[in-house]
Scaffold this motif. Structure first.
Motif, PDB file in Angstrom:
ATOM      1  N   ASN A  42       0.824  -1.207   0.000  1.00  0.00           N
ATOM      2  CA  ASN A  42       0.000   0.000   0.000  1.00  0.00           C
ATOM      3  C   ASN A  42       0.860   1.259   0.000  1.00  0.00           C
ATOM      4  O   ASN A  42       0.517   2.256  -0.646  1.00  0.00           O
ATOM      5  CB  ASN A  42      -0.923  -0.004   1.215  1.00  0.00           C
ATOM      6  N   ALA A  43       1.983   1.213   0.737  1.00  0.00           N
ATOM      7  CA  ALA A  43       2.873   2.368   0.787  1.00  0.00           C
ATOM      8  C   ALA A  43       3.476   2.646  -0.582  1.00  0.00           C
ATOM      9  O   ALA A  43       3.571   3.803  -1.016  1.00  0.00           O
ATOM     10  CB  ALA A  43       3.979   2.134   1.817  1.00  0.00           C
ATOM     11  N   GLN A  44       3.885   1.584  -1.277  1.00  0.00           N
ATOM     12  CA  GLN A  44       4.478   1.767  -2.601  1.00  0.00           C
ATOM     13  C   GLN A  44       3.467   2.341  -3.587  1.00  0.00           C
ATOM     14  O   GLN A  44       3.783   3.238  -4.375  1.00  0.00           O
ATOM     15  CB  GLN A  44       5.022   0.433  -3.107  1.00  0.00           C
ATOM     16  N   ALA A  45       2.245   1.820  -3.543  1.00  0.00           N
ATOM     17  CA  ALA A  45       1.218   2.296  -4.474  1.00  0.00           C
ATOM     18  C   ALA A  45       0.831   3.742  -4.167  1.00  0.00           C
ATOM     19  O   ALA A  45       0.699   4.577  -5.075  1.00  0.00           O
ATOM     20  CB  ALA A  45      -0.007   1.390  -4.394  1.00  0.00           C
ATOM     21  N   THR A  46       0.662   4.052  -2.881  1.00  0.00           N
ATOM     22  CA  THR A  46       0.286   5.411  -2.485  1.00  0.00           C
ATOM     23  C   THR A  46       1.408   6.392  -2.783  1.00  0.00           C
ATOM     24  O   THR A  46       1.163   7.555  -3.147  1.00  0.00           O
ATOM     25  CB  THR A  46      -0.063   5.433  -0.990  1.00  0.00           C
ATOM     26  N   SER A  47       2.645   5.934  -2.647  1.00  0.00           N
ATOM     27  CA  SER A  47       3.796   6.771  -2.988  1.00  0.00           C
ATOM     28  C   SER A  47       3.732   7.220  -4.437  1.00  0.00           C
ATOM     29  O   SER A  47       4.002   8.387  -4.752  1.00  0.00           O
ATOM     30  CB  SER A  47       5.095   6.001  -2.730  1.00  0.00           C
ATOM     31  N   LEU A  48       3.363   6.319  -5.330  1.00  0.00           N
ATOM     32  CA  LEU A  48       3.278   6.681  -6.746  1.00  0.00           C
ATOM     33  C   LEU A  48       2.193   7.733  -6.992  1.00  0.00           C
ATOM     34  O   LEU A  48       2.362   8.618  -7.828  1.00  0.00           O
ATOM     35  CB  LEU A  48       3.000   5.431  -7.585  1.00  0.00           C
ATOM     36  N   ALA A  49       1.088   7.635  -6.268  1.00  0.00           N
ATOM     37  CA  ALA A  49       0.028   8.634  -6.413  1.00  0.00           C
ATOM     38  C   ALA A  49       0.528  10.011  -5.998  1.00  0.00           C
ATOM     39  O   ALA A  49       0.263  11.020  -6.672  1.00  0.00           O
ATOM     40  CB  ALA A  49      -1.188   8.233  -5.581  1.00  0.00           C
ATOM     41  N   ALA A  50       1.261  10.062  -4.883  1.00  0.00           N
ATOM     42  CA  ALA A  50       1.796  11.340  -4.416  1.00  0.00           C
ATOM     43  C   ALA A  50       2.872  11.873  -5.350  1.00  0.00           C
ATOM     44  O   ALA A  50       2.944  13.079  -5.626  1.00  0.00           O
ATOM     45  CB  ALA A  50       2.367  11.166  -3.002  1.00  0.00           C
ATOM     46  N   ILE A  51       3.717  10.978  -5.853  1.00  0.00           N
ATOM     47  CA  ILE A  51       4.812  11.379  -6.731  1.00  0.00           C
ATOM     48  C   ILE A  51       4.290  12.048  -7.996  1.00  0.00           C
ATOM     49  O   ILE A  51       4.933  12.945  -8.548  1.00  0.00           O
ATOM     50  CB  ILE A  51       5.678  10.150  -7.074  1.00  0.00           C
ATOM     51  N   THR A  52       3.121  11.635  -8.463  1.00  0.00           N
ATOM     52  CA  THR A  52       2.560  12.228  -9.679  1.00  0.00           C
ATOM     53  C   THR A  52       2.435  13.739  -9.545  1.00  0.00           C
ATOM     54  O   THR A  52       2.861  14.502 -10.425  1.00  0.00           O
ATOM     55  CB  THR A  52       1.182  11.610  -9.991  1.00  0.00           C
ATOM     56  N   LEU A  53       1.864  14.191  -8.435  1.00  0.00           N
ATOM     57  CA  LEU A  53       1.702  15.630  -8.225  1.00  0.00           C
ATOM     58  C   LEU A  53       3.031  16.317  -7.939  1.00  0.00           C
ATOM     59  O   LEU A  53       3.318  17.403  -8.453  1.00  0.00           O
ATOM     60  CB  LEU A  53       0.736  15.878  -7.064  1.00  0.00           C
ATOM     61  N   THR A  54       3.865  15.678  -7.125  1.00  0.00           N
ATOM     62  CA  THR A  54       5.158  16.264  -6.779  1.00  0.00           C
ATOM     63  C   THR A  54       6.042  16.432  -8.009  1.00  0.00           C
ATOM     64  O   THR A  54       6.678  17.477  -8.207  1.00  0.00           O
ATOM     65  CB  THR A  54       5.872  15.373  -5.748  1.00  0.00           C
ATOM     66  N   ALA A  55       6.094  15.385  -8.835  1.00  0.00           N
ATOM     67  CA  ALA A  55       6.911  15.455 -10.041  1.00  0.00           C
ATOM     68  C   ALA A  55       6.396  16.518 -11.000  1.00  0.00           C
ATOM     69  O   ALA A  55       7.175  17.207 -11.662  1.00  0.00           O
ATOM     70  CB  ALA A  55       6.934  14.091 -10.727  1.00  0.00           C
ATOM     71  N   LEU A  56       5.065  16.670 -11.080  1.00  0.00           N
ATOM     72  CA  LEU A  56       4.481  17.680 -11.962  1.00  0.00           C
ATOM     73  C   LEU A  56       4.932  19.080 -11.550  1.00  0.00           C
ATOM     74  O   LEU A  56       5.323  19.897 -12.397  1.00  0.00           O
ATOM     75  CB  LEU A  56       2.954  17.572 -11.933  1.00  0.00           C
ATOM     76  N   ALA A  57       4.891  19.369 -10.256  1.00  0.00           N
ATOM     77  CA  ALA A  57       5.311  20.688  -9.779  1.00  0.00           C
ATOM     78  C   ALA A  57       6.784  20.933 -10.073  1.00  0.00           C
ATOM     79  O   ALA A  57       7.174  22.016 -10.517  1.00  0.00           O
ATOM     80  CB  ALA A  57       5.043  20.798  -8.278  1.00  0.00           C
ATOM     81  N   GLY A  58       7.617  19.917  -9.811  1.00  0.00           N
ATOM     82  CA  GLY A  58       9.041  20.077 -10.081  1.00  0.00           C
ATOM     83  C   GLY A  58       9.335  20.234 -11.557  1.00  0.00           C
ATOM     84  O   GLY A  58      10.174  21.040 -11.960  1.00  0.00           O
ATOM     85  N   ALA A  59       8.629  19.463 -12.404  1.00  0.00           N
ATOM     86  CA  ALA A  59       8.855  19.537 -13.847  1.00  0.00           C
ATOM     87  C   ALA A  59       8.491  20.907 -14.399  1.00  0.00           C
ATOM     88  O   ALA A  59       9.175  21.435 -15.290  1.00  0.00           O
ATOM     89  CB  ALA A  59       8.046  18.447 -14.554  1.00  0.00           C
ATOM     90  N   ILE A  60       7.408  21.486 -13.895  1.00  0.00           N
ATOM     91  CA  ILE A  60       7.003  22.821 -14.356  1.00  0.00           C
ATOM     92  C   ILE A  60       8.089  23.844 -14.019  1.00  0.00           C
ATOM     93  O   ILE A  60       8.448  24.695 -14.844  1.00  0.00           O
ATOM     94  CB  ILE A  60       5.661  23.219 -13.722  1.00  0.00           C
ATOM     95  N   GLN A 176      17.525  16.191 -14.399  1.00  0.00           N
ATOM     96  CA  GLN A 176      16.509  16.240 -13.355  1.00  0.00           C
ATOM     97  C   GLN A 176      15.174  16.723 -13.903  1.00  0.00           C
ATOM     98  O   GLN A 176      14.117  16.152 -13.610  1.00  0.00           O
ATOM     99  CB  GLN A 176      16.992  17.133 -12.211  1.00  0.00           C
ATOM    100  N   GLY A 177      15.203  17.782 -14.712  1.00  0.00           N
ATOM    101  CA  GLY A 177      13.964  18.296 -15.278  1.00  0.00           C
ATOM    102  C   GLY A 177      13.313  17.313 -16.227  1.00  0.00           C
ATOM    103  O   GLY A 177      12.090  17.104 -16.199  1.00  0.00           O
ATOM    104  N   THR A 178      14.103  16.683 -17.081  1.00  0.00           N
ATOM    105  CA  THR A 178      13.575  15.717 -18.044  1.00  0.00           C
ATOM    106  C   THR A 178      13.038  14.485 -17.329  1.00  0.00           C
ATOM    107  O   THR A 178      11.980  13.943 -17.689  1.00  0.00           O
ATOM    108  CB  THR A 178      14.670  15.315 -19.043  1.00  0.00           C
ATOM    109  N   SER A 179      13.748  14.035 -16.302  1.00  0.00           N
ATOM    110  CA  SER A 179      13.300  12.893 -15.518  1.00  0.00           C
ATOM    111  C   SER A 179      11.958  13.167 -14.843  1.00  0.00           C
ATOM    112  O   SER A 179      11.047  12.337 -14.858  1.00  0.00           O
ATOM    113  CB  SER A 179      14.351  12.537 -14.466  1.00  0.00           C
ATOM    114  N   LEU A 180      11.812  14.343 -14.257  1.00  0.00           N
ATOM    115  CA  LEU A 180      10.560  14.690 -13.593  1.00  0.00           C
ATOM    116  C   LEU A 180       9.396  14.758 -14.586  1.00  0.00           C
ATOM    117  O   LEU A 180       8.287  14.324 -14.281  1.00  0.00           O
ATOM    118  CB  LEU A 180      10.708  16.026 -12.864  1.00  0.00           C
ATOM    119  N   ALA A 181       9.657  15.292 -15.777  1.00  0.00           N
ATOM    120  CA  ALA A 181       8.595  15.376 -16.781  1.00  0.00           C
ATOM    121  C   ALA A 181       8.116  13.986 -17.197  1.00  0.00           C
ATOM    122  O   ALA A 181       6.912  13.741 -17.335  1.00  0.00           O
ATOM    123  CB  ALA A 181       9.101  16.150 -18.001  1.00  0.00           C
TER     124      ALA A 181
END
Length: 256
Positions: A42-60, A176-181
């Motif tokens: 559950n932690a791994q799956a929930t982590s991916l959900a959170a990472i989606t938003l975090t990565a989006l902010a960093g990529a922008i 880092q930017g390309t990875s986050l995108a």
């Protein structure tokens, strides 16, 4: 799991995401398991959900600074989504101990390479075209990123950033930017695939992700003024710390 604790954890992970170009799963998963008593899957799956938003902010933030190379990001993301589907299917069949131990060895090797050879490429401009060999390299890197994302619950940047720097001549900021995108669709696909089995806590993921959105731009802004050499060394330290965490956690769990 209280909302304030989840939000605080999200901010901390977001800072790491923006500063180092990683999704933060290597920190977030242990936090959810050890401090918030969430089951590993559950932690791994929930982590991916959170990472989606975090990565989006960093990529922008990186995109505004011109450090997202779009063609490689698109190719890596497409291949990564395929790798995520494969990883989600394999997650119940592989030994977690063996997977984590192997991954730890890879991280230490990459960390040593980056720490001992801090020189960076001149930029990714000459690698952004679709030369067959370069394209194949991006596809393979994306498959690996997606596979590890689903299997371990990380965004994949902890592997992708060194690959882009060492293998494709990206500067650390471009990597880092390309990875986050690329991480945004890959992480979302992983969370969705795990949700089909009931592992993803979307509520907790949303709170963690919102906290990450606050922290990621701050980390990304700090990364723009930090020396690239020191940024590589900092990333190498992060890799070694993460590798130790993986080995220790694998030893505590019975082999399946």
């Amino acid at each position: 799991m209280s909302i304030p604790r989840l939000a605080a954890a999200g901010v901390a992970v977001g800072l790491l995401s923006g500063l180092l170009g990683i999704g933060g799963g290597v920190v977030l998963v242990p936090i959810l398991v050890l401090l918030m008593a969430m089951a590993q899957k559950n932690a791994q799956a929930t982590s991916l959900a959170a990472i989606t938003l975090t990565a989006l902010a960093g990529a922008i933030t990186y995109g505004i600074a011109g450090d997202v190379v779009l063609v490689p990001a698109a190719v890596v993301a497409g291949a990564g989504m395929v790798g995520t589907v494969l990883g989600a299917e394999l997650v119940h069949r592989m030994s977690e101990r063996a997977l984590r131990a192997l991954f730890a060895v890879v991280m230490v090797a990459v960390a040593l390479r980056m720490a001992l050879a801090p020189e960076v490429g001149s930029g990714a401009g000459e690698l952004a075209h679709l030369d067959p060999l370069v394209l194949l390299g991006y596809v393979g890197s994306g498959l690996l990123m997606g596979l590890l994302s689903a299997l371990i619950g990380i965004g994949g940047g902890i592997v992708m950033v060194p690959l882009l720097v060492i293998g494709f001549g990206f500067t650390p900021h471009e990597a880092q930017g390309t990875s986050l995108a690329a991480m945004v669709p890959i992480s979302l696909m992983g969370a969705w695939r795990h949700a089909r089995r009931g592992y993803t806590d979307w509520r907790a993921g949303l709170v963690l992700g919102v906290g990450g959105v606050v922290g990621a731009p701050l980390g990304a802004a700090a990364a723009q003024v930090i020396s690239e050499v020191w940024l590589q060394r900092l990333f190498a330290v992060m890799l070694v710390v993460s590798a130790v965490q993986l080995v220790l956690r694998a030893r505590r769990r019975p082999t399946r």
